[in-house]
Write an enzyme that holds these catalytic residues in place. Structure first.
Site, short mmCIF file in Angstrom:
data_model
loop_
_atom_site.label_atom_id
_atom_site.label_comp_id
_atom_site.label_asym_id
_atom_site.label_seq_id
_atom_site.Cartn_x
_atom_site.Cartn_y
_atom_site.Cartn_z
N HIS A 199 8.99 6.36 4.57
CA HIS A 199 8.30 7.16 5.59
C HIS A 199 7.67 6.25 6.63
O HIS A 199 7.25 5.14 6.33
CB HIS A 199 7.26 8.09 4.98
N GLY B 16 0.79 -1.23 0.00
CA GLY B 16 0.00 0.00 0.00
C GLY B 16 0.82 1.27 0.00
O GLY B 16 0.33 2.34 0.37
P1 5GP Z 1 1.77 5.56 1.92
O1 5GP Z 1 0.44 5.27 1.30
O2 5GP Z 1 2.84 5.71 0.86
O3 5GP Z 1 2.16 4.62 3.01
O4 5GP Z 1 1.61 6.94 2.65
C1 5GP Z 1 1.71 8.18 2.01
C2 5GP Z 1 1.05 9.18 2.92
O5 5GP Z 1 1.46 10.45 2.51
C3 5GP Z 1 -0.48 9.15 2.86
O6 5GP Z 1 -1.01 8.90 4.16
C4 5GP Z 1 -0.85 10.53 2.33
O7 5GP Z 1 -1.99 11.06 2.95
C5 5GP Z 1 0.40 11.35 2.66
N1 5GP Z 1 0.63 12.43 1.72
C6 5GP Z 1 0.66 12.36 0.37
N2 5GP Z 1 0.92 13.57 -0.17
C7 5GP Z 1 1.08 14.42 0.88
C8 5GP Z 1 1.35 15.83 0.96
O8 5GP Z 1 1.53 16.53 -0.03
N3 5GP Z 1 1.42 16.37 2.22
C9 5GP Z 1 1.25 15.59 3.35
N4 5GP Z 1 1.33 16.23 4.53
N5 5GP Z 1 0.99 14.28 3.30
C10 5GP Z 1 0.89 13.70 2.09
#
Ligand code: 5GP
Ligand code: ZN
Length: 113
Positions: free
Chosen positions: A99, A92
């Site tokens: 991160h 996911g």
């Molecule tokens: P992943 O799905 O890759 O584990 O998590 C990516 C996270 O980054 C998601 O929870 C999404 O809401 C967050 N995210 C994506 N773009 C941005 C952004 O431009 N600013 C912030 N603060 N969070 C972001």
């Protein structure tokens, strides 16, 4: 890294709600929170995800956990919290920059779907 949203956030090219920053890591609130407290901690160095962590770049991961522990305490997550790192499509992962999600402020279900 060009075109990486988190590299742009770290560089200040995209605004973020910053919580903490030091030489090697950056912490900011997730734009789409899944819990009352939901923030992300990322290395400033572009590492594409957990599968790109190796012996020569893994020190920052330990430091991130120390930062998470400190921030969780500061943000009042004394009842516990969850740290999540998604990897690749099945995991996911949507942003290809390593991160750590920190989620807290409510009881979280386990296992995830
Ligand atoms: P992943 O799905 O890759 O584990 O998590 C990516 C996270 O980054 C998601 O929870 C999404 O809401 C967050 N995210 C994506 N773009 C941005 C952004 O431009 N600013 C912030 N603060 N969070 C972001
Ligand atoms: Zn990046």
């Amino acid at each position: 890294m060009a075109d990486c949203v988190f590299c742009k956030i770290i560089a200040g090219e995209i605004p973020s709600n910053k919580i903490y920053e030091d030489e090697t890591v950056y912490a900011f609130y997730d734009i789409q929170p899944e819990a009352p407290v939901h923030f992300l901690v990322v290395p400033k160095q572009h590492i594409s995800g957990p599968s790109a962590v190796h012996e020569d770049n893994c020190a920052v991961v330990g430091h991130i956990y120390a930062v998470i522990s400190h921030l969780a305490q500061e943000l009042g997550l004394s009842n516990g919290y969850r740290v999540v790192t998604n990897c690749g499509n099945d995991g996911g992962q949507t942003v290809p920059h390593l991160h750590f999600h920190v989620l807290g402020g409510r009881s979280l279900a386990w296992p995830p779907g």
